[in-house]
Design a protein around this motif. Structure first.
Motif, mmCIF file in Angstrom:
data_model
loop_
_atom_site.group_PDB
_atom_site.id
_atom_site.type_symbol
_atom_site.label_atom_id
_atom_site.label_comp_id
_atom_site.label_asym_id
_atom_site.label_seq_id
_atom_site.Cartn_x
_atom_site.Cartn_y
_atom_site.Cartn_z
ATOM 1 N N LEU A 74 6.279 -1.101 13.848
ATOM 2 C CA LEU A 74 5.314 -0.211 13.212
ATOM 3 C C LEU A 74 5.227 1.118 13.957
ATOM 4 O O LEU A 74 5.222 1.152 15.190
ATOM 5 N N LYS A 75 5.151 2.192 13.176
ATOM 6 C CA LYS A 75 4.939 3.528 13.744
ATOM 7 C C LYS A 75 3.819 4.202 12.970
ATOM 8 O O LYS A 75 3.897 4.349 11.750
ATOM 9 N N PHE A 76 2.749 4.558 13.676
ATOM 10 C CA PHE A 76 1.663 5.343 13.089
ATOM 11 C C PHE A 76 1.849 6.803 13.474
ATOM 12 O O PHE A 76 2.196 7.111 14.622
ATOM 13 N N THR A 77 1.589 7.697 12.540
ATOM 14 C CA THR A 77 1.565 9.128 12.826
ATOM 15 C C THR A 77 0.230 9.663 12.329
ATOM 16 O O THR A 77 -0.038 9.647 11.115
ATOM 17 N N ILE A 78 -0.608 10.099 13.244
ATOM 18 C CA ILE A 78 -1.901 10.666 12.871
ATOM 19 C C ILE A 78 -1.695 12.120 12.476
ATOM 20 O O ILE A 78 -1.145 12.912 13.242
ATOM 21 N N LYS A 79 -2.139 12.459 11.276
ATOM 22 C CA LYS A 79 -2.028 13.844 10.789
ATOM 23 C C LYS A 79 -3.285 14.643 11.107
ATOM 24 O O LYS A 79 -3.207 15.839 11.394
ATOM 25 N N GLU A 80 -4.442 13.988 11.027
ATOM 26 C CA GLU A 80 -5.698 14.695 11.288
ATOM 27 C C GLU A 80 -6.788 13.702 11.659
ATOM 28 O O GLU A 80 -6.859 12.614 11.088
ATOM 29 N N THR A 81 -7.595 14.093 12.612
ATOM 30 C CA THR A 81 -8.823 13.364 12.935
ATOM 31 C C THR A 81 -9.960 14.353 12.782
ATOM 32 O O THR A 81 -9.987 15.383 13.468
ATOM 33 N N LYS A 82 -10.867 14.070 11.871
ATOM 34 C CA LYS A 82 -12.002 14.959 11.627
ATOM 35 C C LYS A 82 -13.272 14.245 12.062
ATOM 36 O O LYS A 82 -13.634 13.206 11.505
ATOM 37 N N MET A 83 -13.928 14.805 13.059
ATOM 38 C CA MET A 83 -15.182 14.237 13.532
ATOM 39 C C MET A 83 -16.275 14.559 12.522
ATOM 40 O O MET A 83 -16.471 15.708 12.147
ATOM 41 N N LEU A 84 -16.964 13.526 12.052
ATOM 42 C CA LEU A 84 -18.074 13.696 11.116
ATOM 43 C C LEU A 84 -19.404 13.796 11.863
ATOM 44 O O LEU A 84 -20.353 14.383 11.361
ATOM 45 N N SER A 85 -19.440 13.191 13.028
ATOM 46 C CA SER A 85 -20.606 13.232 13.912
ATOM 47 C C SER A 85 -20.134 12.760 15.281
ATOM 48 O O SER A 85 -18.930 12.552 15.476
ATOM 49 N N ASN A 86 -21.058 12.568 16.209
ATOM 50 C CA ASN A 86 -20.679 12.025 17.512
ATOM 51 C C ASN A 86 -20.284 10.556 17.419
ATOM 52 O O ASN A 86 -19.755 9.994 18.377
ATOM 53 N N TYR A 87 -20.554 9.931 16.278
ATOM 54 C CA TYR A 87 -20.338 8.498 16.128
ATOM 55 C C TYR A 87 -19.466 8.117 14.940
ATOM 56 O O TYR A 87 -19.352 6.931 14.620
ATOM 57 N N ALA A 88 -18.835 9.075 14.275
ATOM 58 C CA ALA A 88 -18.007 8.760 13.118
ATOM 59 C C ALA A 88 -16.907 9.803 12.944
ATOM 60 O O ALA A 88 -17.108 10.984 13.214
ATOM 61 N N ALA A 89 -15.746 9.322 12.485
ATOM 62 C CA ALA A 89 -14.613 10.214 12.241
ATOM 63 C C ALA A 89 -13.780 9.672 11.095
ATOM 64 O O ALA A 89 -13.760 8.466 10.829
#
Length: 140
Positions: A86-101
């Protein structure tokens, strides 16, 4: 002397607030990838919220609960040949708050006979001081 100490403290606080969450989230996904590639689905599932409200959506199916999701993985990937690499490629991580993304990316399996791949969108939340996947929408 006081001014230097205050400046150092402010720099430390600024670094810890901005860099840590996305790095910690990427680490969870990296650990899942490693566990999968070792053939350890129990360890792979540690990236998910161990709760009956955890959701996994794939194809035309909605699956609820950590236990049911693990059972489905074990049914669908019974051996190393079906697991592949398995290979994961993260394209974007968007923080919605200090406790969620929201994490958006691609996945690819490399197996002897095929190379299935697709995309995923994850809701990752900090629960009990751990980042865990609470909702996974994965498609081909």
């Amino acid at each position: 002397m006081f001014k230097k100490g205050l400046t150092a403290l402010l720099m430390l606080l600024a670094f810890s607030v901005t860099a840590v969450p996305t790095d910690e989230i990427a680490q969870v996904i990296s650990e899942q990838e490693s566990a999968w590639n070792r053939g350890d689905l129990d360890a792979y599932m540690q990236g998910y919220w161990n709760n009956e409200k955890m959701r996994f959506v794939s194809g035309k199916k909605f699956r609820y609960g950590w236990e049911d999701t693990l059972a489905a993985y074990k049914r669908n990937y019974p051996d190393k040949a079906t697991l592949g690499t398995l290979k994961f490629t993260i394209k974007e991580t968007k923080m919605l708050s200090n406790y969620a993304a929201i994490v958006v990316g691609r996945w690819q399996l490399t197996r002897a006979k095929d190379k299935p791949n697709g995309v995923f969108t994850l809701l990752v939340e900090k629960i009990d001081d751990r980042w865990v996947i609470t909702h996974d929408h994965t498609s081909d």
